[in-house]
Motif scaffolding. Structure first.
Motif, PDB file in Angstrom:
ATOM      1  N   UNK A   1       7.327  12.747  -6.979  1.00 20.91           N
ATOM      2  CA  UNK A   1       6.834  11.660  -6.140  1.00 20.91           C
ATOM      3  C   UNK A   1       7.978  10.820  -5.577  1.00 20.91           C
ATOM      4  N   UNK A   2       8.973  10.561  -6.411  1.00 13.64           N
ATOM      5  CA  UNK A   2      10.112   9.773  -5.956  1.00 13.64           C
ATOM      6  C   UNK A   2      10.880  10.507  -4.858  1.00 13.64           C
ATOM      7  N   UNK A   3      11.078  11.809  -5.058  1.00 12.74           N
ATOM      8  CA  UNK A   3      11.775  12.604  -4.047  1.00 12.74           C
ATOM      9  C   UNK A   3      11.014  12.594  -2.727  1.00 12.74           C
ATOM     10  N   UNK A   4       9.712  12.695  -2.777  1.00  9.89           N
ATOM     11  CA  UNK A   4       8.897  12.678  -1.562  1.00  9.89           C
ATOM     12  C   UNK A   4       8.985  11.329  -0.860  1.00  9.89           C
TER      13      UNK A   4
ATOM     14  N   UNK B   1       1.669   4.651   4.461  1.00  8.40           N
ATOM     15  CA  UNK B   1       1.902   6.072   4.709  1.00  8.40           C
ATOM     16  C   UNK B   1       2.958   6.627   3.760  1.00  8.40           C
ATOM     17  N   UNK B   2       3.951   5.796   3.427  1.00  6.96           N
ATOM     18  CA  UNK B   2       4.962   6.235   2.474  1.00  6.96           C
ATOM     19  C   UNK B   2       4.372   6.504   1.103  1.00  6.96           C
ATOM     20  N   UNK B   3       3.460   5.645   0.665  1.00  5.94           N
ATOM     21  CA  UNK B   3       2.788   5.856  -0.612  1.00  5.94           C
ATOM     22  C   UNK B   3       1.952   7.127  -0.579  1.00  5.94           C
ATOM     23  N   UNK B   4       1.262   7.351   0.527  1.00  4.11           N
ATOM     24  CA  UNK B   4       0.459   8.560   0.676  1.00  4.11           C
ATOM     25  C   UNK B   4       1.346   9.799   0.645  1.00  4.11           C
ATOM     26  N   UNK B   5       2.481   9.741   1.339  1.00  2.00           N
ATOM     27  CA  UNK B   5       3.399  10.886   1.396  1.00  2.00           C
ATOM     28  C   UNK B   5       3.941  11.243   0.013  1.00  2.00           C
ATOM     29  N   UNK B   6       4.054  10.225  -0.847  1.00  2.00           N
ATOM     30  CA  UNK B   6       4.571  10.450  -2.198  1.00  2.00           C
ATOM     31  C   UNK B   6       3.470  10.805  -3.201  1.00  2.00           C
ATOM     32  N   UNK B   7       2.232  10.894  -2.726  1.00  2.00           N
ATOM     33  CA  UNK B   7       1.121  11.208  -3.614  1.00  2.00           C
ATOM     34  C   UNK B   7       0.710  10.044  -4.492  1.00  2.00           C
ATOM     35  N   UNK B   8       1.063   8.825  -4.073  1.00  2.00           N
ATOM     36  CA  UNK B   8       0.701   7.624  -4.823  1.00  2.00           C
ATOM     37  C   UNK B   8      -0.587   7.008  -4.278  1.00  2.00           C
TER      38      UNK B   8
END
Length: 228
Positions: free
Chosen positions: A150-153, A203-210
């Motif tokens: 998740x952090x990498x994403x 969108x950043x949270x979504x991209x990281x699966x959060x």
């Protein structure tokens, strides 16, 4: 008189359309903000922590300056800061309209032309970074734990938001409108009513699966899913 009547009718229609648009926009924002995305988290070891930080209007994503995955100081250089202070441990990322960031340090400085350009997709965008020595949790600063993946994403998402020069360095924007530990860089995309600074963070949270909102233009739509 006939021309005046036509103009008056046109103005009334315009006002009605504008009011209906505002009502529809507000309703859509309220509904989409409470619809969760990634509500069920994959059970992985959570080895990193970030912070969601709001000033009451705008949300920043706050990450460690250095980690095994990314050393942000290699690209977001301390020398770009007015303070030149290299002892900071955290870096906050925000995305937004360049006019808002560079020409409007305080709400009292907001010009109609700046707001109009931002709202209707007419301006350009910038990445705003702020360095911190430490982070303290409070109502508008929430700690979020995440896995290596998740952090990498999330790192990739933030990296892709910057514009880069021929040497693959973020394009620095000299500016003195903020504090001693802030810097600005050219960014991709354009701000508008449907893609705001908070939409970018969401969108950043979504991209990281959060956990995130389906869509939100406000910080409240993000924090709602972390205050449940």
């Amino acid at each position: 008189m006939k021309n005046v009547s036509i103009v008056w009718k046109g103005l009334k229609k315009a006002v009605v359309v504008f009011v209906l648009f505002l009502v529809g926009y507000t309703a859509m924002a309220m509904v989409c903000s409470v619809i969760p995305v990634n509500k069920s988290q994959v059970k992985e070891e959570q080895t990193y922590s970030i912070y969601l930080k709001s000033n009451g209007v705008h949300t920043d994503l706050v990450l460690p300056v250095r980690s095994a995955i990314k050393d942000w100081s290699e690209k977001i250089k301390f020398e770009h800061l007015p303070s030149k202070d290299s002892t900071h441990q955290f870096i906050a990322f925000g995305w937004g309209d360049k006019g808002f960031y560079l020409d409007t340090p305080e709400w009292a400085d907001l010009k109609f032309s700046t707001a109009f350009k931002a709202a209707f997709h007419l301006g350009t965008s910038t990445m705003h970074t702020t360095f911190y020595k430490q982070m303290k949790e409070h109502e508008n600063c929430i700690k979020v734990n995440l896995s290596d993946t998740q952090y990498q994403q999330l790192v990739h998402y933030i990296e892709d938001s910057f514009q880069y020069d021929a040497t693959e360095q973020p394009i620095f924007i000299p500016a003195t409108t903020y504090g001693q530990n802030d810097s600005f860089y050219e960014a991709h995309r354009t701000y508008n009513l449907f893609y705001t600074c908070n939409t970018w963070a969401n969108q950043g949270l979504k991209a990281a699966g959060l956990k995130a909102a389906l869509w939100t233009p406000s910080d409240k739509g993000i924090f709602y899913h972390y205050r449940e």
